[in-house]
Write an enzyme that holds these catalytic residues in place. Structure first.
Site, mmCIF file in Angstrom:
data_model
loop_
_atom_site.group_PDB
_atom_site.id
_atom_site.type_symbol
_atom_site.label_atom_id
_atom_site.label_comp_id
_atom_site.label_asym_id
_atom_site.label_seq_id
_atom_site.Cartn_x
_atom_site.Cartn_y
_atom_site.Cartn_z
ATOM 1 N N CYS A 131 19.843 39.267 -2.831
ATOM 2 C CA CYS A 131 18.804 38.420 -2.220
ATOM 3 C C CYS A 131 17.887 37.789 -3.263
ATOM 4 C CB CYS A 131 17.970 39.223 -1.234
ATOM 5 S SG CYS A 131 18.953 39.980 0.050
ATOM 6 N N ASN A 186 18.494 37.079 7.853
ATOM 7 C CA ASN A 186 18.464 37.289 6.399
ATOM 8 C C ASN A 186 19.727 36.685 5.789
ATOM 9 O OD1 ASN A 186 18.621 38.234 3.778
ATOM 10 N ND2 ASN A 186 18.087 40.352 4.264
ATOM 11 N N HIS A 228 11.378 35.653 0.265
ATOM 12 C CA HIS A 228 12.695 35.945 0.835
ATOM 13 C C HIS A 228 12.503 36.385 2.284
ATOM 14 C CE1 HIS A 228 16.554 37.535 1.655
ATOM 15 N NE2 HIS A 228 16.229 38.803 1.511
HETATM 16 N N1 ACO Z 1 18.489 47.974 17.895
HETATM 17 C C1 ACO Z 1 17.887 49.027 18.473
HETATM 18 N N2 ACO Z 1 17.555 50.141 17.811
HETATM 19 C C2 ACO Z 1 17.828 50.173 16.488
HETATM 20 C C3 ACO Z 1 18.466 49.094 15.825
HETATM 21 C C4 ACO Z 1 18.792 47.971 16.598
HETATM 22 N N3 ACO Z 1 19.396 46.883 16.064
HETATM 23 N N4 ACO Z 1 18.606 49.410 14.522
HETATM 24 C C5 ACO Z 1 18.093 50.640 14.367
HETATM 25 N N5 ACO Z 1 17.624 51.107 15.556
HETATM 26 C C6 ACO Z 1 17.001 52.383 15.854
HETATM 27 C C7 ACO Z 1 17.338 53.448 14.841
HETATM 28 O O1 ACO Z 1 18.567 54.052 15.131
HETATM 29 C C8 ACO Z 1 16.169 54.392 15.012
HETATM 30 O O2 ACO Z 1 16.402 55.196 16.136
HETATM 31 P P1 ACO Z 1 15.953 56.745 16.154
HETATM 32 O O3 ACO Z 1 14.465 56.713 15.945
HETATM 33 O O4 ACO Z 1 16.393 57.203 17.499
HETATM 34 O O5 ACO Z 1 16.682 57.369 14.997
HETATM 35 C C9 ACO Z 1 14.995 53.459 15.337
HETATM 36 O O6 ACO Z 1 15.592 52.224 15.778
HETATM 37 C C10 ACO Z 1 14.104 53.151 14.169
HETATM 38 O O7 ACO Z 1 14.917 52.838 13.045
HETATM 39 P P2 ACO Z 1 14.310 52.480 11.635
HETATM 40 O O8 ACO Z 1 15.407 52.359 10.639
HETATM 41 O O9 ACO Z 1 13.187 53.419 11.368
HETATM 42 O O10 ACO Z 1 13.696 51.046 11.935
HETATM 43 P P3 ACO Z 1 12.762 50.179 11.020
HETATM 44 O O11 ACO Z 1 11.524 49.878 11.751
HETATM 45 O O12 ACO Z 1 12.679 50.732 9.618
HETATM 46 O O13 ACO Z 1 13.593 48.810 10.938
HETATM 47 C C11 ACO Z 1 14.995 47.571 9.421
HETATM 48 C C12 ACO Z 1 14.878 48.792 10.353
HETATM 49 C C13 ACO Z 1 14.809 46.344 10.262
HETATM 50 C C14 ACO Z 1 16.368 47.586 8.787
HETATM 51 C C15 ACO Z 1 13.902 47.637 8.333
HETATM 52 O O14 ACO Z 1 13.894 48.913 7.755
HETATM 53 C C16 ACO Z 1 14.074 46.594 7.251
HETATM 54 O O15 ACO Z 1 13.856 45.421 7.463
HETATM 55 N N6 ACO Z 1 14.398 46.997 6.023
HETATM 56 C C17 ACO Z 1 14.401 46.103 4.866
HETATM 57 C C18 ACO Z 1 15.633 45.247 4.785
HETATM 58 C C19 ACO Z 1 15.547 44.357 3.568
HETATM 59 O O16 ACO Z 1 14.482 43.978 3.106
HETATM 60 N N7 ACO Z 1 16.636 43.989 2.972
HETATM 61 C C20 ACO Z 1 16.523 43.141 1.789
HETATM 62 C C21 ACO Z 1 17.604 43.262 0.932
HETATM 63 S S1 ACO Z 1 19.148 42.910 1.699
HETATM 64 C C22 ACO Z 1 20.261 42.417 0.457
HETATM 65 O O17 ACO Z 1 19.984 42.479 -0.691
HETATM 66 C C23 ACO Z 1 21.626 41.949 0.864
#
Ligand code: ACO
Length: 337
Positions: free
Chosen positions: A116, A286, A256
Protein backbone atom coordinates in the site's frame (compact mmCIF):
# COMPACT_ATOMS: atom_id res chain seq x y z
CA UNK A 1 11.46 30.77 -10.19
CA UNK A 2 14.65 29.21 -8.84
CA UNK A 3 17.63 27.33 -10.20
CA UNK A 4 16.50 24.28 -8.25
CA UNK A 5 14.83 21.56 -10.30
CA UNK A 6 11.53 20.19 -8.99
CA UNK A 7 9.62 17.14 -10.21
CA UNK A 8 6.17 18.49 -10.94
CA UNK A 9 3.08 16.31 -11.31
CA UNK A 10 1.89 17.65 -14.67
CA UNK A 11 -0.81 15.11 -15.65
CA UNK A 12 -2.82 12.36 -14.05
CA UNK A 13 -5.51 9.76 -14.67
CA UNK A 14 -7.18 6.80 -13.03
CA UNK A 15 -9.09 3.71 -14.02
CA UNK A 16 -11.24 1.25 -12.12
CA UNK A 17 -12.99 -1.86 -13.43
CA UNK A 18 -16.61 -1.45 -14.47
CA UNK A 19 -17.86 -4.21 -12.17
CA UNK A 20 -19.03 -2.93 -8.77
CA UNK A 21 -19.47 -5.15 -5.72
CA UNK A 22 -21.63 -3.57 -3.04
CA UNK A 23 -21.77 -4.46 0.65
CA UNK A 24 -25.18 -5.97 -0.05
CA UNK A 25 -23.61 -8.24 -2.68
CA UNK A 26 -21.11 -9.36 -0.01
CA UNK A 27 -23.96 -10.05 2.44
CA UNK A 28 -24.93 -12.84 0.05
CA UNK A 29 -21.38 -14.26 -0.04
CA UNK A 30 -20.19 -14.21 3.61
CA UNK A 31 -21.70 -13.60 7.04
CA UNK A 32 -21.44 -9.82 7.12
CA UNK A 33 -23.65 -6.75 6.89
CA UNK A 34 -23.62 -3.40 5.15
CA UNK A 35 -23.86 -1.84 8.61
CA UNK A 36 -20.74 -3.68 9.95
CA UNK A 37 -18.64 -2.87 6.89
CA UNK A 38 -19.66 0.81 6.82
CA UNK A 39 -19.20 1.48 10.52
CA UNK A 40 -15.93 -0.50 10.90
CA UNK A 41 -14.27 0.56 7.61
CA UNK A 42 -16.22 3.31 5.81
CA UNK A 43 -16.53 1.14 2.69
CA UNK A 44 -19.84 0.99 0.81
CA UNK A 45 -18.79 -0.57 -2.48
CA UNK A 46 -15.68 -1.48 -4.45
CA UNK A 47 -14.67 -2.17 -8.06
CA UNK A 48 -13.37 -5.61 -9.04
CA UNK A 49 -11.92 -6.97 -12.26
CA UNK A 50 -13.76 -9.31 -14.59
CA UNK A 51 -12.35 -11.98 -16.88
CA UNK A 52 -9.74 -10.51 -19.23
CA UNK A 53 -8.82 -7.63 -16.91
CA UNK A 54 -5.47 -7.61 -15.11
CA UNK A 55 -3.23 -5.22 -13.21
CA UNK A 56 -1.61 -4.25 -16.53
CA UNK A 57 -4.93 -3.40 -18.24
CA UNK A 58 -5.92 -1.07 -15.38
CA UNK A 59 -2.43 0.47 -15.31
CA UNK A 60 -2.50 0.98 -19.06
CA UNK A 61 -5.89 2.74 -18.99
CA UNK A 62 -4.73 5.11 -16.23
CA UNK A 63 -1.43 5.77 -18.04
CA UNK A 64 -3.20 6.56 -21.32
CA UNK A 65 -5.39 9.14 -19.58
CA UNK A 66 -2.36 10.88 -18.06
CA UNK A 67 -0.48 10.93 -21.38
CA UNK A 68 -3.56 12.24 -23.23
CA UNK A 69 -3.94 15.03 -20.67
CA UNK A 70 -0.30 16.02 -21.12
CA UNK A 71 -0.51 15.55 -24.90
CA UNK A 72 2.78 13.67 -24.57
CA UNK A 73 3.61 10.87 -27.05
CA UNK A 74 4.45 7.65 -25.19
CA UNK A 75 7.75 7.50 -27.08
CA UNK A 76 8.89 10.55 -25.07
CA UNK A 77 8.71 8.66 -21.77
CA UNK A 78 12.04 7.95 -20.05
CA UNK A 79 10.77 5.74 -17.26
CA UNK A 80 7.65 3.83 -16.22
CA UNK A 81 7.36 2.64 -12.62
CA UNK A 82 4.41 0.41 -11.80
CA UNK A 83 3.89 0.24 -8.05
CA UNK A 84 2.07 -3.00 -7.34
CA UNK A 85 1.89 -5.97 -5.02
CA UNK A 86 -0.38 -7.81 -7.45
CA UNK A 87 1.55 -7.90 -10.75
CA UNK A 88 0.38 -9.83 -13.80
CA UNK A 89 3.27 -12.30 -13.26
CA UNK A 90 6.26 -12.75 -10.89
CA UNK A 91 8.17 -11.73 -14.01
CA UNK A 92 8.33 -9.99 -16.43
CA UNK A 93 7.48 -6.76 -14.66
CA UNK A 94 3.99 -5.41 -15.24
CA UNK A 95 5.71 -2.11 -16.12
CA UNK A 96 7.28 -3.82 -19.17
CA UNK A 97 3.86 -5.01 -20.32
CA UNK A 98 2.53 -1.47 -19.96
CA UNK A 99 5.59 -0.06 -21.75
CA UNK A 100 5.03 -2.30 -24.76
CA UNK A 101 1.28 -1.64 -24.91
CA UNK A 102 1.80 2.11 -24.68
CA UNK A 103 4.51 2.12 -27.33
CA UNK A 104 6.91 3.79 -24.90
CA UNK A 105 9.87 2.56 -26.93
CA UNK A 106 12.53 4.69 -25.18
CA UNK A 107 11.39 4.04 -21.60
CA UNK A 108 13.04 1.98 -18.90
CA UNK A 109 10.33 0.05 -17.04
CA UNK A 110 10.27 -1.68 -13.68
CA UNK A 111 7.89 -2.60 -10.87
CA UNK A 112 8.18 -1.35 -7.32
CA UNK A 113 6.74 -3.54 -4.60
CA UNK A 114 5.95 -1.79 -1.35
CA UNK A 115 2.29 -2.88 -1.05
CA UNK A 116 0.00 0.00 0.00
CA UNK A 117 3.01 2.34 0.35
CA UNK A 118 4.05 1.68 -3.26
CA UNK A 119 2.84 4.93 -4.80
CA UNK A 120 4.41 7.11 -2.09
CA UNK A 121 7.73 5.25 -2.47
CA UNK A 122 7.46 5.34 -6.28
CA UNK A 123 6.83 9.08 -6.40
CA UNK A 124 9.95 9.61 -4.30
CA UNK A 125 12.10 7.33 -6.47
CA UNK A 126 10.94 9.02 -9.69
CA UNK A 127 11.55 12.47 -8.21
CA UNK A 128 15.24 11.61 -7.66
CA UNK A 129 15.75 10.83 -11.37
CA UNK A 130 14.28 14.18 -12.33
CA UNK A 131 16.12 16.20 -9.69
CA UNK A 132 19.48 14.80 -10.85
CA UNK A 133 18.64 15.68 -14.45
CA UNK A 134 18.92 12.02 -15.51
CA UNK A 135 15.35 11.83 -16.83
CA UNK A 136 12.56 14.17 -17.93
CA UNK A 137 9.31 12.31 -18.43
CA UNK A 138 8.35 9.66 -15.88
CA UNK A 139 5.07 7.83 -15.36
CA UNK A 140 4.42 6.57 -11.84
CA UNK A 141 1.48 4.19 -11.72
CA UNK A 142 -0.13 2.55 -8.69
CA UNK A 143 -2.10 -0.47 -9.91
CA UNK A 144 -3.64 -3.44 -8.13
CA UNK A 145 -5.99 -6.36 -8.58
CA UNK A 146 -6.31 -7.46 -4.95
CA UNK A 147 -9.60 -9.19 -5.71
CA UNK A 148 -7.56 -11.92 -7.41
CA UNK A 149 -5.75 -12.71 -4.12
CA UNK A 150 -8.63 -12.44 -1.68
CA UNK A 151 -10.33 -15.45 -0.16
CA UNK A 152 -13.97 -14.68 -0.95
CA UNK A 153 -15.00 -16.89 1.97
CA UNK A 154 -12.95 -14.88 4.52
CA UNK A 155 -15.10 -11.99 5.75
CA UNK A 156 -12.16 -10.41 7.59
CA UNK A 157 -10.39 -9.55 4.33
CA UNK A 158 -12.76 -9.89 1.37
CA UNK A 159 -14.84 -6.86 2.38
CA UNK A 160 -11.77 -4.60 2.41
CA UNK A 161 -9.70 -5.05 -0.73
CA UNK A 162 -10.41 -3.96 -4.30
CA UNK A 163 -8.95 -3.14 -7.71
CA UNK A 164 -7.93 0.00 -9.57
CA UNK A 165 -5.07 2.10 -10.94
CA UNK A 166 -3.92 5.71 -10.85
CA UNK A 167 -1.09 7.29 -12.83
CA UNK A 168 0.81 10.57 -12.66
CA UNK A 169 3.31 12.11 -15.06
CA UNK A 170 6.35 13.79 -13.50
CA UNK A 171 8.30 16.44 -15.41
CA UNK A 172 11.03 18.91 -14.43
CA UNK A 173 10.18 22.46 -13.45
CA UNK A 174 11.88 25.51 -11.92
CA UNK A 175 8.59 26.42 -10.17
CA UNK A 176 8.32 25.06 -6.64
CA UNK A 177 6.31 21.91 -7.31
CA UNK A 178 6.03 18.20 -6.56
CA UNK A 179 7.73 16.65 -3.53
CA UNK A 180 9.05 19.16 -0.98
CA UNK A 181 9.88 16.63 1.72
CA UNK A 182 9.72 12.92 2.38
CA UNK A 183 9.98 10.53 5.28
CA UNK A 184 9.83 6.74 4.98
CA UNK A 185 10.78 3.61 6.87
CA UNK A 186 10.21 -0.14 6.81
CA UNK A 187 9.93 -2.72 9.57
CA UNK A 188 10.42 -6.24 8.29
CA UNK A 189 9.69 -7.71 11.71
CA UNK A 190 6.04 -7.10 10.83
CA UNK A 191 6.26 -9.20 7.64
CA UNK A 192 3.76 -11.78 8.87
CA UNK A 193 1.10 -9.17 9.68
CA UNK A 194 -0.01 -8.83 6.05
CA UNK A 195 1.16 -11.62 3.80
CA UNK A 196 0.36 -13.60 0.66
CA UNK A 197 2.73 -16.58 0.89
CA UNK A 198 2.49 -18.25 -2.52
CA UNK A 199 3.86 -17.12 -5.87
CA UNK A 200 7.53 -16.76 -4.93
CA UNK A 201 10.67 -18.85 -4.40
CA UNK A 202 9.44 -20.35 -1.12
CA UNK A 203 7.35 -22.70 -3.26
CA UNK A 204 9.69 -24.33 -5.82
CA UNK A 205 7.99 -25.06 -9.13
CA UNK A 206 9.01 -28.73 -8.98
CA UNK A 207 7.21 -29.23 -5.64
CA UNK A 208 3.46 -29.81 -5.16
CA UNK A 209 1.26 -26.73 -5.58
CA UNK A 210 1.08 -24.48 -2.49
CA UNK A 211 -1.93 -25.10 -0.26
CA UNK A 212 -4.87 -22.94 -1.30
CA UNK A 213 -4.82 -20.84 1.91
CA UNK A 214 -1.24 -19.69 1.17
CA UNK A 215 -2.47 -18.19 -2.10
CA UNK A 216 -4.74 -15.76 -0.24
CA UNK A 217 -4.06 -12.49 1.58
CA UNK A 218 -3.79 -12.95 5.36
CA UNK A 219 -3.93 -9.96 7.66
CA UNK A 220 -3.77 -9.49 11.44
CA UNK A 221 -6.33 -6.68 11.14
CA UNK A 222 -6.29 -5.26 14.66
CA UNK A 223 -2.49 -5.12 14.97
CA UNK A 224 -2.20 -3.58 11.49
CA UNK A 225 -4.84 -1.03 12.46
CA UNK A 226 -2.94 0.03 15.60
CA UNK A 227 0.36 0.39 13.78
CA UNK A 228 -1.24 2.23 10.85
CA UNK A 229 -2.83 4.81 13.16
CA UNK A 230 0.51 5.45 14.87
CA UNK A 231 2.86 5.58 11.89
CA UNK A 232 0.64 7.40 9.41
CA UNK A 233 0.29 10.23 11.93
CA UNK A 234 3.97 10.19 12.98
CA UNK A 235 5.26 9.98 9.39
CA UNK A 236 3.05 12.86 8.28
CA UNK A 237 4.23 14.94 11.23
CA UNK A 238 7.88 14.23 10.30
CA UNK A 239 7.42 14.97 6.58
CA UNK A 240 5.61 18.22 7.39
CA UNK A 241 8.38 19.26 9.82
CA UNK A 242 11.02 18.41 7.19
CA UNK A 243 9.24 20.78 4.79
CA UNK A 244 9.53 23.49 7.46
CA UNK A 245 5.76 23.58 7.83
CA UNK A 246 3.11 23.23 10.54
CA UNK A 247 0.21 20.75 10.04
CA UNK A 248 -2.26 23.67 9.99
CA UNK A 249 -0.55 24.90 6.78
CA UNK A 250 -1.42 21.71 4.87
CA UNK A 251 -4.37 22.39 2.56
CA UNK A 252 -5.29 18.75 1.98
CA UNK A 253 -4.20 15.40 3.40
CA UNK A 254 -4.51 12.50 0.96
CA UNK A 255 -3.91 9.40 3.09
CA UNK A 256 -3.94 5.79 1.95
CA UNK A 257 -7.56 4.65 1.98
CA UNK A 258 -7.48 1.53 4.19
CA UNK A 259 -10.07 2.38 6.82
CA UNK A 260 -11.90 5.65 7.47
CA UNK A 261 -11.28 5.16 11.21
CA UNK A 262 -7.51 5.32 10.61
CA UNK A 263 -8.02 8.63 8.77
CA UNK A 264 -10.28 9.95 11.55
CA UNK A 265 -7.57 9.07 14.09
CA UNK A 266 -5.06 11.09 12.03
CA UNK A 267 -7.42 14.08 11.98
CA UNK A 268 -7.77 13.81 15.75
CA UNK A 269 -4.01 13.63 16.25
CA UNK A 270 -3.52 16.79 14.17
CA UNK A 271 -6.56 18.48 15.76
CA UNK A 272 -7.79 19.26 12.25
CA UNK A 273 -11.32 18.89 10.79
CA UNK A 274 -12.07 15.85 8.61
CA UNK A 275 -12.71 18.32 5.73
CA UNK A 276 -8.90 18.59 5.47
CA UNK A 277 -8.64 14.84 4.77
CA UNK A 278 -9.65 13.47 1.40
CA UNK A 279 -11.74 10.31 1.77
CA UNK A 280 -13.19 8.24 -1.08
CA UNK A 281 -12.94 4.77 0.48
CA UNK A 282 -16.75 4.54 0.44
CA UNK A 283 -16.67 3.98 -3.33
CA UNK A 284 -13.38 2.15 -3.90
CA UNK A 285 -12.40 0.13 -0.79
CA UNK A 286 -8.69 -0.46 -0.19
CA UNK A 287 -6.94 -0.49 -3.57
CA UNK A 288 -3.46 -0.62 -1.99
CA UNK A 289 -0.86 1.22 -4.14
CA UNK A 290 -3.65 2.64 -6.32
CA UNK A 291 -5.56 4.32 -3.51
CA UNK A 292 -3.56 7.55 -3.23
CA UNK A 293 -3.30 8.29 -6.98
CA UNK A 294 -7.03 7.55 -7.42
CA UNK A 295 -7.80 9.87 -4.50
CA UNK A 296 -5.48 12.53 -5.94
CA UNK A 297 -7.31 12.42 -9.31
CA UNK A 298 -10.70 12.71 -7.59
CA UNK A 299 -9.52 15.55 -5.35
CA UNK A 300 -8.50 17.50 -8.48
CA UNK A 301 -11.78 16.64 -10.25
CA UNK A 302 -13.73 17.88 -7.24
CA UNK A 303 -11.83 21.19 -7.21
CA UNK A 304 -10.18 20.44 -3.86
CA UNK A 305 -6.67 21.16 -5.12
CA UNK A 306 -5.92 24.68 -6.30
CA UNK A 307 -2.52 25.51 -7.84
CA UNK A 308 -0.07 26.24 -5.02
CA UNK A 309 -1.86 23.99 -2.52
CA UNK A 310 0.20 22.03 0.01
CA UNK A 311 -0.68 18.34 0.15
CA UNK A 312 0.43 15.64 2.57
CA UNK A 313 0.22 12.00 1.46
CA UNK A 314 0.77 9.14 3.91
CA UNK A 315 0.74 5.39 3.41
CA UNK A 316 1.18 2.15 5.30
CA UNK A 317 1.26 -1.39 3.98
CA UNK A 318 2.57 -4.94 3.96
CA UNK A 319 6.25 -5.26 4.70
CA UNK A 320 5.72 -3.34 6.90
CA UNK A 321 6.36 -0.31 4.68
CA UNK A 322 5.31 3.23 5.50
CA UNK A 323 6.02 6.81 4.60
CA UNK A 324 4.66 10.29 4.03
CA UNK A 325 5.48 13.18 1.75
CA UNK A 326 4.54 16.81 1.31
CA UNK A 327 3.94 18.11 -2.19
CA UNK A 328 3.27 21.54 -3.64
CA UNK A 329 0.40 21.11 -6.11
CA UNK A 330 1.60 23.20 -9.03
CA UNK A 331 0.83 21.23 -12.14
CA UNK A 332 2.24 23.38 -14.90
CA UNK A 333 2.24 23.27 -17.91
CA UNK A 334 5.88 22.29 -17.61
CA UNK A 335 8.25 20.03 -19.50
CA UNK A 336 10.20 23.02 -20.81
CA UNK A 337 13.50 22.20 -19.08
N1 ACO B 1 -18.46 -8.70 8.91
C1 ACO B 1 -18.94 -8.95 10.14
N2 ACO B 1 -18.15 -9.24 11.19
C2 ACO B 1 -16.82 -9.26 10.97
C3 ACO B 1 -16.26 -9.01 9.69
C4 ACO B 1 -17.16 -8.73 8.65
N3 ACO B 1 -16.73 -8.47 7.39
N4 ACO B 1 -14.92 -9.10 9.78
C5 ACO B 1 -14.64 -9.40 11.05
N5 ACO B 1 -15.79 -9.51 11.78
C6 ACO B 1 -15.95 -9.82 13.18
C7 ACO B 1 -14.77 -10.56 13.76
O1 ACO B 1 -14.86 -11.93 13.51
C8 ACO B 1 -14.91 -10.23 15.23
O2 ACO B 1 -15.88 -11.07 15.79
P1 ACO B 1 -15.72 -11.64 17.29
O3 ACO B 1 -15.66 -10.42 18.16
O4 ACO B 1 -16.94 -12.48 17.46
O5 ACO B 1 -14.42 -12.40 17.27
C9 ACO B 1 -15.48 -8.80 15.23
O6 ACO B 1 -16.04 -8.61 13.91
C10 ACO B 1 -14.46 -7.73 15.46
O7 ACO B 1 -13.32 -8.00 14.65
P2 ACO B 1 -12.04 -7.08 14.66
O8 ACO B 1 -10.97 -7.71 13.83
O9 ACO B 1 -11.74 -6.71 16.07
O10 ACO B 1 -12.60 -5.79 13.92
P3 ACO B 1 -11.91 -4.39 13.75
O11 ACO B 1 -12.79 -3.36 14.31
O12 ACO B 1 -10.46 -4.43 14.15
O13 ACO B 1 -11.95 -4.22 12.15
C11 ACO B 1 -10.50 -4.34 10.23
C12 ACO B 1 -11.25 -5.12 11.32
C13 ACO B 1 -11.52 -3.60 9.42
C14 ACO B 1 -9.75 -5.32 9.37
C15 ACO B 1 -9.52 -3.34 10.89
O14 ACO B 1 -8.77 -4.00 11.87
C16 ACO B 1 -8.59 -2.68 9.89
O15 ACO B 1 -8.99 -1.84 9.11
N6 ACO B 1 -7.29 -2.97 9.94
C17 ACO B 1 -6.28 -2.26 9.17
C18 ACO B 1 -6.21 -2.70 7.74
C19 ACO B 1 -5.15 -1.91 7.01
O16 ACO B 1 -4.85 -0.77 7.34
N7 ACO B 1 -4.51 -2.45 6.02
C20 ACO B 1 -3.48 -1.67 5.35
C21 ACO B 1 -2.52 -2.45 4.74
S1 ACO B 1 -3.18 -3.58 3.57
C22 ACO B 1 -1.92 -3.96 2.43
O17 ACO B 1 -0.81 -3.59 2.58
C23 ACO B 1 -2.26 -4.82 1.25
Amino acid sequence: MSEQVYAAITAWGFSVPEKVLTNHDLERMVETSDEWIRTRTGIGERHVVSEGEFTSTLALAAARKALAQANLPAAELDLIIVCTATPDYPFPATACIVQEQLGATRATAFDLEAACSGFVYGLNVATQFIKTGAMKNILVIGAETLSRFVNWKDRTTCVLFADGAGAVLLQPSHEQSGILSFYSASSGEGAELIIERAGGSRYPANQPMPPQHDCYIHMAGQEVFKQAVRVMGDDSMEAIARAGLHPSQIDLFIPHQANVRIIEAMAKKFELPMAKFFVNIEYYGNTSAASIPIALCEAVEQGKLKPGALVCMAAFGAGITHGALVIRWNPGPFGEL
